[in-house]
Design an enzyme around this catalytic site. Structure first.
Site, PDB file in Angstrom:
ATOM      1  N   GLY A 291       0.826  -1.204   0.000  1.00 21.83           N
ATOM      2  CA  GLY A 291       0.000   0.000   0.000  1.00 21.83           C
ATOM      3  C   GLY A 291       0.862   1.256   0.000  1.00 21.83           C
ATOM      4  N   SER A 292       0.358   2.308   0.632  1.00 24.33           N
ATOM      5  CA  SER A 292       0.975   3.637   0.506  1.00 24.33           C
ATOM      6  C   SER A 292       2.323   3.778   1.190  1.00 24.33           C
ATOM      7  CB  SER A 292       0.014   4.697   1.034  1.00 24.33           C
ATOM      8  OG  SER A 292      -1.136   4.779   0.208  1.00 24.33           O
ATOM      9  N   THR A 293       2.706   2.836   2.083  1.00 23.11           N
ATOM     10  CA  THR A 293       4.052   2.925   2.651  1.00 23.11           C
ATOM     11  C   THR A 293       5.112   2.833   1.548  1.00 23.11           C
ATOM     12  OG1 THR A 293       4.014   0.540   3.088  1.00 23.11           O
ATOM     13  CG2 THR A 293       3.407   1.997   4.909  1.00 23.11           C
ATOM     14  N   LYS A 295       5.061   4.238  -1.211  1.00 23.25           N
ATOM     15  CA  LYS A 295       5.212   5.523  -1.892  1.00 23.25           C
ATOM     16  C   LYS A 295       6.476   6.251  -1.455  1.00 23.25           C
ATOM     17  CE  LYS A 295       0.236   6.133  -2.607  1.00 23.25           C
ATOM     18  NZ  LYS A 295      -1.003   6.773  -2.128  1.00 23.25           N
TER      19      LYS A 295
END
Length: 638
Positions: A291-293, A295
């Site tokens: 997920g967004s980690t 990014k």
């Protein structure tokens, strides 16, 4: 003539017999004089019964020498069946003491073997049981020294340490990884018996002393481990996730400071737990979409390639991007509008990261993902590490390239994420993570082997890493990780809220929530990653569920590490309905009726109309929801 032939034959037979007898005597004499020792040893091997004395297994220690696993003396029961004249009576007495079936004991005592361990009934018996057996003086029954593996902290660090079997051999975790180093050489008590089981008094018993294995010292810090264990226990109770994990690492050398998997087990009683719990060390084994980690990795790569100035260059988030006919949406309906690329990271804008991916191109994106160590094992010195799952570059099209940029379509492990994130914040160096500090002599604690710090490669420049420190602190101060903000401590990080794929489609109810962070972000001493699978009972975002857990960890860990609070840090952005923290006023010298401050509850002590002291002091920061101040009253001072 006939008599003469018979007489001659008799003489020949006699001479042959005499010669044969002489040869036999000569051979016997030769063997007795020349091979005497060898013959006696063979005889003793036939007479001798061996009672194994277990070796002492080395201890597992934390970085400060605190014991995490060690051997404690124990007693076990052995039998010499040939010496037992009344099997039924002996079986009954033993069964009563060992709390087991008389039939089971009887079957073992009737076996045609020289010696037998009463396993498992007579393994690791109590002192009280040993005294009862000793008092009965049963023929053929012996008490022998044994070693019992003990884990003094119970469930603490369970999947990392692993456990040993009934014969004290390592079966999982570090106990398995370092079994050859930890195990001690067995000794033995050799007692000579004749064929009927009677002691041969002519020869003495012989004792071979057992040895002790080497100690293994870890990089684990027991205090940090204890803090993280406590907070994950609280997380499990409050949100009831299927599982949760945490990993703390020194970003400057790859040392693992804490590693937690929930649910866990007590290695002292591992037989009572399911294999899916005892064999799965989640931080190195579990593989899932980050997920967004993720990014933070892509954003750092974009900065390194100089694709944008995160303060000046902008992106218009209209709420979606179309990639190969697929609509990739922003989590915020209508999008975030006009924003800098720093705000793209703060707001965790998926369409914004699609744009970053386009600017990078497939070759660069794939190259940096590999440079950061994804798609391969980190090489941590623990058994059971997974490599995650990464597309082959030739199998990636524009859509896969876009989704991977915001952490979807790639499967990673927590240890890969923490290791890569360490490179993002530590100045750009990717280290090989390790949990072993050294191998030590158990007697004088001399270091025999020290685990090397392995610098794999430089991934980004120091300048890019410094920019990422600022960007990640901004995410905590202004973005989705505000619940990890601590006054006086500079925290940087990135939250993640990843849908979980179930039966080939993404679930709309189950999410993997996470928070990947470092502190103090301007000079990181610790990287902390926390994740929970399918938590319940709250608004399901990494920023609302996991960030507060990390904050609670940091509030205890940072003072323990001796990190002092700073006066200047990036101010926290307040968004309605949030409120600012309350800074306690100075009330000393004021009249009682003038002691007022919004959001503060006062408790008065003493007699008088004037404030002579207060607790807490002026300038103390209270949370937005308020707090209590004690006011001490007395007479007005001149």
């Amino acid at each position: 003539m006939v008599k003469h032939k018979i007489k001659k034959r008799i003489q020949v037979i006699f001479l042959c017999s005499l010669l044969l007898f002489g040869c036999i005597l000569a051979k016997l004499g030769y063997e007795q004089m020349v091979h005497h020792t060898n013959i006696m040893n063979k005889a003793l091997d036939l007479w001798q019964r061996d009672f194994i004395v277990s070796g002492i297994r080395g201890s597992i220690l934390d970085k400060h020498g605190n014991i995490l696993a060690h051997d404690v003396p124990a007693t076990s029961v052995m039998a010499v069946p040939a010496q037992i004249h009344d099997v039924k009576d002996t079986s009954k007495k033993l069964a009563d003491i060992l709390n087991t079936s008389e039939k089971v004991i009887k079957e073992k005592l009737k076996k045609h073997v020289s010696t037998i361990k009463l396993y498992p009934e007579g393994k690791f018996i109590s002192n009280a049981q040993a005294k009862k057996i000793e008092k009965l003086e049963m023929e053929g029954i012996y008490l022998v020294q044994d070693s019992l593996r003990n884990y003094p902290h119970g469930n603490y660090l369970a999947q990392v340490l692993g456990f040993t079997g009934m014969d004290n051999q390592g079966l999982s975790g570090l106990e398995l990884q370092y079994d050859d180093i930890l195990k001690g050489q067995n000794g033995a008590l050799h007692i000579p018996f004749d064929a009927k089981g009677n002691k041969v008094q002519l020869y003495q018993e012989k004792y071979e002393a057992s040895g002790k294995g080497m100690d293994v010292c870890l990089t684990i810090d027991s205090k940090i481990q204890e803090i993280v264990e406590r907070e994950l226990d609280n997380l499990m109770k409050r949100y009831e996730p299927k599982s949760a994990l945490a990993l703390a690492m020194n970003p400057n050398n790859g040392e693992i400071l804490a590693m937690v998997s929930k649910p866990d087990f007590d290695p002292n009683h591992y037989q009572q737990y399911d294999n899916s719990i005892i064999n799965h060390n989640l931080p190195i084994w579990k593989s899932y979409e980050p997920g967004s980690t993720f990014k933070s990795i892509i954003f750092a790569s974009g900065l390194e390639l100089k694709l944008y100035d995160m303060f000046k260059d902008t992106y218009d988030d209209k709420g979606y991007e179309i990639v190969q006919g697929a609509r990739i949406k922003s989590w915020k309906a209508g999008g975030h509008g006009h924003q800098t690329f720093l705000q793209v990271l703060e707001n965790s804008s998926n369409p914004g990261f699609v744009e970053i991916s386009r600017r990078m191109g497939l070759d660069n994106e794939y190259s940096y993902i590999k440079k950061f160590g994804f798609g391969e094992k980190t090489g941590i010195d623990l058994p059971g590490e997974s490599a995650g799952i990464m597309f082959k570059k030739e199998a990636m099209n524009e859509l896969e390239q876009a989704t991977v940029a915001f952490g979807q379509g790639i499967s990673v492990t927590p240890i890969q994420l923490a290791t890569a994130f360490s490179a993002v914040v530590n100045g750009g160096i990717l280290y090989q993570p390790h949990i072993t500090k050294s191998i030590q002599n158990p007697v004088n604690h001399e270091v025999i082997m020290e685990y090397p710090i392995v610098e794999k490669r430089r991934v980004i420049s120091k300048d890019t890493s410094k920019k990422m420190q600022y960007a990640l602190e901004s995410v905590v101060a202004n973005g989705g990780a505000k619940k990890a903000y601590i006054d006086g401590y500079r925290i940087g990080g990135k939250t993640g809220t990843a849908q979980i794929a179930e039966n080939g489609v993404y679930s709309t109810t189950n999410y993997n929530l996470s928070f990947l962070s470092a502190a103090p972000i301007d000079n990181p001493k610790i990287v902390l990653y926390i994740a929970a699978d399918s938590p319940k009972n709250d608004i399901l975002y990494g920023g609302t569920v996991i960030a507060p857990v990390a904050k609670s960890c940091y509030e205890d860990i940072l003072p323990y590490l001796g990190i002092e609070k700073v006066k200047k840090q990036m101010p926290k952005k307040i968004i309605w309905p949030e409120t600012e923290n309350i800074i306690v006023d100075n009330f000393i010298g004021k009249q009682r009726e003038k002691v007022l401050q919004q959001g503060v509850t006062f408790t008065f002590y003493g007699q008088g109309d004037f404030v002579v002291d207060q607790m807490p002091k002026k300038g103390t920061v209270l949370p937005p929801e308020g707090g209590e101040v004690w006011i001490y009253l007395g007479k007005k001072t001149k």
